[in-house]
Scaffold this active site. Structure first.
Site, mmCIF file in Angstrom:
data_model
loop_
_atom_site.group_PDB
_atom_site.id
_atom_site.type_symbol
_atom_site.label_atom_id
_atom_site.label_comp_id
_atom_site.label_asym_id
_atom_site.label_seq_id
_atom_site.Cartn_x
_atom_site.Cartn_y
_atom_site.Cartn_z
ATOM 1 N N GLY A 212 0.801 -1.230 0.000
ATOM 2 C CA GLY A 212 0.000 0.000 0.000
ATOM 3 C C GLY A 212 0.828 1.271 0.000
ATOM 4 N N ARG A 213 1.806 1.357 0.890
ATOM 5 C CA ARG A 213 2.597 2.592 1.007
ATOM 6 C C ARG A 213 3.606 2.751 -0.121
ATOM 7 N NH1 ARG A 213 3.501 -1.081 4.752
ATOM 8 N NH2 ARG A 213 5.571 -1.920 5.227
#
Length: 501
Positions: A212-213
Site C-alpha cells: 500500500g505505502r
C-alpha cells in the site's frame, strides 16, 4: 563511511537488492514479492515474478489509464447529464492517499503540470470523519464530479463507508444509474466492485506484490494524477522514479544515493540512538512529503522482531516528522539546535517553480528561502562557541543561552528543479532508503502487522456502539477507562446528522 559500507556488505544488502528486483518473496511473513520498481519500469525491461515478466501487465494497465484519462480530460467521457467531468474526488486511506497527495501537491504549482490541469480539481477524501467528507464535497456538483474509489480488496472499512456516503450524494442528485458514469475503482476485487454499482470495465487493477505505502506508481496514484495533469506528465514522474531505481540497483554503494542515505539513517537512529528525523523541504510544493515518508518509514521499519521473529535488542526505525522551511524554523528548530539531537534531511531546489524578485531587494524571494537552507545545515554542523560569543560582546549571563553545541547531523539534498521527473526521483530515493535500513536491521520492511490489532478492536467497539444505540445498557466489556469513556460518549445522542439518500 568505510565502516558503514562494510556493514552493508556484512548485511548482504547487495544480494537483498538483487532479490527484490528478481521478484523473490522477500516479504516472508506474507509470502509476497516486493516489486513496486516494476510499476515504473520501461516497456523493454524484464522483471519477473514467479517466472513471468510482469512489465507487460504493468504497461497494459498504464495504457488503460491513458485511454480513460484522455477521454475524461477531452470531454469525450461525460457524466449522466452530458456535462464534462472536471472535478475528481479520490477516496482512499493510508498508502492509497498519502503518496498520491504528496505528488499532487508537488505538481500543483509546477508550470507545465498546472497548465495541463487547467481548471480541473483533484481532491483526496481519506478520513472517515464526516467533516472530511463535507470539506471535500464543498462547492462540487455531482453532475461534474468523477469519484475514484481506491481499495485493493474493496473492503477497507473507512474507504468503503466514505464511498457509500459519496455514492448516496450522487444518487440523491442524479439517480442510481449515474453511479456507473460518475464512479470508477482501483481494486482487484471485481465482484465487490460490480456489486457496488461500478462498471467493472472501469476498474483499474494492481498486484499483491505492490504494498500500500509503495503503491503511488500503480493505478492508485497514476489514475487520479493522470486525470488531473495528463498522462504525459505522470509518465515523466514514473521515469524519474525508474532513474533512481536503476541507481539503487546498479550503482556501487559509495555512489549509490539510496544506499548511502539508508546507511546514514541507520547510523543516526540505531548506532547513535537518535530517535527522530526531521524531513525539511525548503520548498512549499513539498509540504506533503514528510507525511508520506512518515508512513513509508515508520510503518516499514517500526518493528520489534527480526524477519525470523526474534526480539530485537537495538532500536529500529525512527520518528519521522517535518515541515517546509522556513515555517519549521519558527516552530520546532529551537529543539533541533539546542535541545534533543534530531538528524535532519534538508531538501532544496535550485530553480523555483514560481520565481519572484522585488526591485530594490538584495536577493529574490527564492534566494532568501535558499539562504536559510544553506545556513541551517551549517549552523547545526558548526554551532557557536562560548569564545565566539564573548568576542562578539555577549554578556556572561547570556552566553549559556546563546551557545550552540554544533556537531548535529544533517543531510542536504539539492534538486535542480521540482518537476514531475525529480518528484519521481525523490519518491524512489526515500522508498529505497527505507528498504536499505530494513535490510541492515534485519526486519521485514514490507509488512505492517502492527496496524491490525486496533482495527480488530474497532470492529468490537462498532458492534457495541450499535447495540448500545439500539438496545441501551451499559458498556462493560472493555478495560475500565474505555468502558467509562464509551458510556460517557453514548450518553449524548448524535444531533444534526446529515443524511444522503
Amino acid at each position: 563511511m568505510s565502516l558503514l559500507l562494510n556493514l552493508a556488505k556484512e548485511a548482504e544488502v547487495e544480494e537483498k537488492i538483487r532479490q527484490m528486483f528478481a521478484g523473490e518473496h522477500i516479504n516472508q511473513t506474507e509470502n509476497r514479492a516486493v516489486l513496486h520498481v516494476a510499476l515504473r519500469a520501461p516497456k523493454d525491461e524484464v522483471i519477473t515474478f514467479d517466472g513471468k515478466n510482469v512489465v507487460p501487465d504493468v504497461h497494459q494497465v498504464l495504457e488503460k489509464i491513458k485511454v480513460f484519462s484522455d477521454k475524461v480530460r477531452s470531454g469525450e467521457w461525460v457524466g449522466a447529464t452530458g456535462k464534462p467531468l472536471t472535478d475528481v474526488v479520490c477516496i482512499g486511506i493510508g498508502g492509497s492517499f498519502l503518496g498520491p497527495l504528496f505528488v499532487h501537491t508537488a505538481l500543483q504549482t509546477e508550470p507545465k503540470s498546472a497548465e495541463a490541469a487547467g481548471n480541473r480539481q483533484l481532491r483526496f477524501l481519506s478520513n472517515v470523519d464526516p467533516v472530511d467528507i463535507s470539506l471535500n464535497l464543498d462547492g462540487l456538483q455531482p453532475e461534474t464530479t468523477l469519484v475514484v474509489v481506491v481499495s485493493k480488496t474493496f473492503t477497507t472499512a473507512e474507504t468503503m463507508l466514505n464511498a457509500r456516503t459519496v455514492r448516496s450524494w450522487i444518487i440523491s442528485s442524479l439517480g442510481e444509474s449515474a453511479v456507473a458514469k460518475h464512479m470508477v475503482a482501483v481494486s482487484t476485487n471485481l465482484k465487490l466492485v460490480g456489486e457496488f454499482g461500478i462498471n467493472t470495465d472501469n476498474a483499474f487493477g494492481f498486484w499483491d506484490w505492490v504494498g500500500g505505502r509503495y503503491s503511488v506508481c500503480s493505478a492508485v496514484g497514476v489514475l487520479p494524477l493522470a486525470l488531473q495533469y495528463g498522462f504525459e506528465n505522470v509518465s515523466q514522474f514514473l521515469q524519474g522514479a525508474w532513474d533512481m531505481d536503476t541507481c539503487f540497483r546498479d550503482a556501487p554503494f559509495d555512489e549509490n544515493i539510496p544506499v548511502l542515505l539508508g546507511l546514514i539513517t541507520t547510523w543516526n537512529a540505531t548506532f547513535l540512538g537518535f530517535s527522530s528525523r526531521a524531513i525539511l523541504p525548503y520548498c512549499q510544493a513539498l509540504s506533503k512529503l514528510a507525511p508520506h515518508i512518515q508512513q513509508v518509514s515508520m510503518e516499514s521499519n517500526g518493528k520489534g522482531v527480526t524477519i525470523e521473529g526474534l526480539p530485537i535488542p537495538y532500536p529500529t526505525g525512527q520518528i519521522d516528522f517535518g515541515e517546509p522551511g522556513t515555517n519549521g524554523q519558527h516552530s520546532f528548530y529551537q529543539l533541533i539546535h539546542q535541545g534533543r539531537v534530531v538528524p535532519c534531511d534538508f531538501i532544496g531546489v535550485i530553480k523555483s517553480q514560481h520565481p519572484v524578485y522585488l526591485k530594490g531587494e538584495m536577493v529574490s524571494n527564492h534566494d532568501e528561502l535558499m539562504c536559510n537552507f544553506f545556513a541551517q545545515a551549517d549552523a547545526l554542523a558548526n554551532g557557536k562557541t562560548r569564545e565566539e560569543l564573548l568576542t562578539e560582546g555577549v554578556s556572561e549571563a547570556l552566553v549559556p543561552h546563546k551557545t550552540f553545541t554544533g556537531n548535529r547531523p544533517s543531510s542536504s539534498i539539492l534538486l535542480p528543479a521540482l518537476t514531475p521527473y525529480t518528484v519521481g526521483q525523490l519518491l524512489s530515493m526515500y522508498e529505497h532508503q527505507v528498504a536499505v535500513q530494513g535490510f541492515i536491521l534485519g526486519v521485514n520492511s514490507f509488512d505492517q502487522w502492527g496496524v491490525e490489532l486496533g482495527k480488530v478492536l474497532a470492529l468490537k467497539v462498532r458492534k457495541q456502539v450499535s447495540k448500545s444505540r439500539t438496545e441501551g445498557g451499559k458498556v462493560t466489556d472493555f478495560n475500565y477507562s474505555t468502558n467509562y469513556l464509551l458510556n460517557r460518549y453514548l450518553q449524548e445522542k448524535e444531533e444534526n446528522t446529515e443524511t444522503f439518500g
